[in-house]
Design an enzyme around this catalytic site. Structure first.
Site, PDB file in Angstrom:
ATOM      1  N   LYS A 235       0.806  -1.213   0.000  1.00 45.47           N
ATOM      2  CA  LYS A 235       0.000   0.000   0.000  1.00 45.47           C
ATOM      3  C   LYS A 235       0.849   1.278   0.000  1.00 45.47           C
ATOM      4  CE  LYS A 235      -4.052  -2.055   0.136  1.00 45.47           C
ATOM      5  NZ  LYS A 235      -3.968  -3.528   0.189  1.00 45.47           N
TER       6      LYS A 235
HETATM    7  C1  LIG Z   1      -5.334  -4.312   0.975  1.00 42.46           C
HETATM    8  C2  LIG Z   1      -6.792  -4.209   0.994  1.00 42.46           C
HETATM    9  C3  LIG Z   1      -7.561  -4.597   2.098  1.00 42.46           C
HETATM   10  C4  LIG Z   1      -7.009  -5.312   3.267  1.00 42.46           C
HETATM   11  O1  LIG Z   1      -5.907  -4.778   3.863  1.00 42.46           O
HETATM   12  P1  LIG Z   1      -4.840  -5.679   4.654  1.00 42.46           P
HETATM   13  O2  LIG Z   1      -4.075  -4.668   5.417  1.00 42.46           O
HETATM   14  O3  LIG Z   1      -3.994  -6.392   3.628  1.00 42.46           O
HETATM   15  O4  LIG Z   1      -5.592  -6.613   5.530  1.00 42.46           O
HETATM   16  C5  LIG Z   1      -8.929  -4.359   2.068  1.00 42.46           C
HETATM   17  N1  LIG Z   1      -9.523  -3.819   1.010  1.00 42.46           N
HETATM   18  C6  LIG Z   1      -8.836  -3.471  -0.094  1.00 42.46           C
HETATM   19  C7  LIG Z   1      -9.549  -2.854  -1.243  1.00 42.46           C
HETATM   20  C8  LIG Z   1      -7.454  -3.678  -0.146  1.00 42.46           C
HETATM   21  O5  LIG Z   1      -6.774  -3.358  -1.251  1.00 42.46           O
END
Ligand SMILES: *Cc1c(COP(=O)(O)O)cnc(C)c1O
Length: 390
Positions: A187
């Site tokens: 992210k």
């Molecule tokens: C990455 C992501 C999540 C979950 O996040 P994590 O930190 O990996 O648990 C939820 N929704 C979307 C759209 C994502 O891209």
């Protein structure tokens, strides 16, 4: 995707600092021993300022943030929660874990929730709507919020992929009743693993916080061991080391979002589109966080040809098409077959508009550390392929 691109000395020093001050790794308590330094709390305060939300609760992942937010909205077994077909599995996993029934809308050419389909999916059992701002681009929030308000249903924004994106000047995650972010390693801001729940509503924030910490109310005048509670929860706490990294990454964020926006613009402005391809439509062109460039081709065949050539030149895609099975409900028999309305159905057919759009879409990551040579190479590669396949 600046998060991991920028991991370096500052992050390491921030982690070492926690150890040098006695290594209190829990975010709560030990006030004297840690000399009143609370990195997760600092991160929450700075993050809430960055996005412009009154309250923020850090948790252990974006998935945890979704689960806490659904609990904060009082979602109960049997409730229906609406989200969109193009999202990461985590959105639907959190709905299922909160006991609710996932109801899934098609997307439109924003690659986000189609408000027209949203309206059709609302029933007397709908208790929340989760628009997901995919690949750095805000959903059409005016339309979604209008529909939600009309039916008096709360909106939970899944902004996990869109930190840095704005919609009419406001950060994603702050437009609805509650918003969630992810700080996993892929992210825009990363703490390794981590997440955040933001809200302007104190009650929602408090319930999310309590759910992330076994129901602890964090009563200020009582030792933690005697703390009060009114609900149960789970342990979704963020660790102090992640908070320390988060503060450092956040300090770099404005700069890196600016860079990725510039890089994306430079690429976009220099592409020679042809008849059979267009850019993804944007609900707010200035608000695009800029970490992904998406093409929508007229046919699936063109998209496939493009990807084949692009890979041959040593480039990769981002989710579309390389990880589409993790990002499209049409492939999720493993979860959806548990629900009567999906059992035995051919899922791709249920969301045929989404199947069509996604099969023609190609997403390309925009990195922030690209120099002019790399940007030039990307532009010329894409233009050459366009020329070959048109
Ligand atoms: C990455 C992501 C999540 C979950 O996040 P994590 O930190 O990996 O648990 C939820 N929704 C979307 C759209 C994502 O891209």
């Amino acid at each position: 995707m600046p998060g991991f691109e920028l991991i370096g000395e500052e992050e390491r020093d921030a982690v070492n600092d926690v150890f040098e001050r006695g290594g209190i790794l829990l975010r709560y308590g030990f006030d004297q021993k840690r000399r009143q330094i609370f990195r997760v709390s600092d991160f929450e305060k700075r993050f809430s300022q960055f996005v412009g939300a009154t309250f923020a609760q850090a948790v252990s992942s974006g998935t945890a943030a979704l689960h806490c937010a659904l609990k904060a909205l009082n979602i109960r077994p049997g409730d229906e929660v609406i989200t969109q077909s193009h999202t990461f599995v985590a959105t639907v996993e959190a709905i299922i874990e909160s006991g609710a029934v996932p109801v899934i809308t098609d997307i439109d050419e924003t690659l986000n929730m189609d408000p027209v389909d949203l309206e059709k999916k609302i029933t007397s059992r709908t208790r929340a709507i989760i628009p997901v701002h995919m690949l750095g681009v805000p959903c059409n929030m005016d339309a979604i919020i209008k529909i939600a308000a009309h039916h008096n249903i709360p909106v939970l924004e899944d902004a996990c992929q869109a930190l840095g994106a704005n919609y009419h000047g406001k950060s994603v995650g702050t437009l609805g009743d509650v918003g969630v972010f992810s700080f996993d390693f892929g992210k825009t801001l990363t703490t390794g693993e981590g997440g955040m729940v933001v809200s302007n509503k104190e009650e929602i924030y408090q319930r999310a916080r309590e759910y992330s910490d076994h129901g602890h109310e964090c009563n200020p005048n009582i030792p933690r061991g005697e703390d009060t509670r009114t609900m149960w929860g789970l342990n979704y706490r963020m660790m102090e080391l992640a908070g320390a990294i988060g503060c450092v990454q956040l300090a770099k964020l404005s700069q890196s979002i600016m860079r990725q926006k510039q890089n994306k613009k430079q690429v976009k402005d220099n592409l020679a589109l042809f008849q059979g391809v267009k850019f993804r439509s944007l609900s707010d062109a200035d608000g695009d966080a800029g970490d992904t460039l998406v093409f929508i081709f007229d046919t699936q065949e063109l998209a496939k040809k493009f990807v084949k050539h692009f890979r041959q030149q040593g480039f990769g895609t981002k989710n579309l098409p390389d990880a589409v099975n993790w990002h499209f409900a049409g492939t999720w028999d493993h979860m959806l077959a548990c629900f009567e309305q999906y059992r035995g159905k051919e899922l791709m057919r249920i969301w045929d508009k989404s199947t069509d759009i996604l099969s023609r879409s190609v997403a390309i990551p925009v990195m922030i550390k690209m120099d002019d040579n790399q940007i030039e190479k990307l532009i010329s590669t894409i233009n050459t392929i366009f020329h070959e396949i048109q």
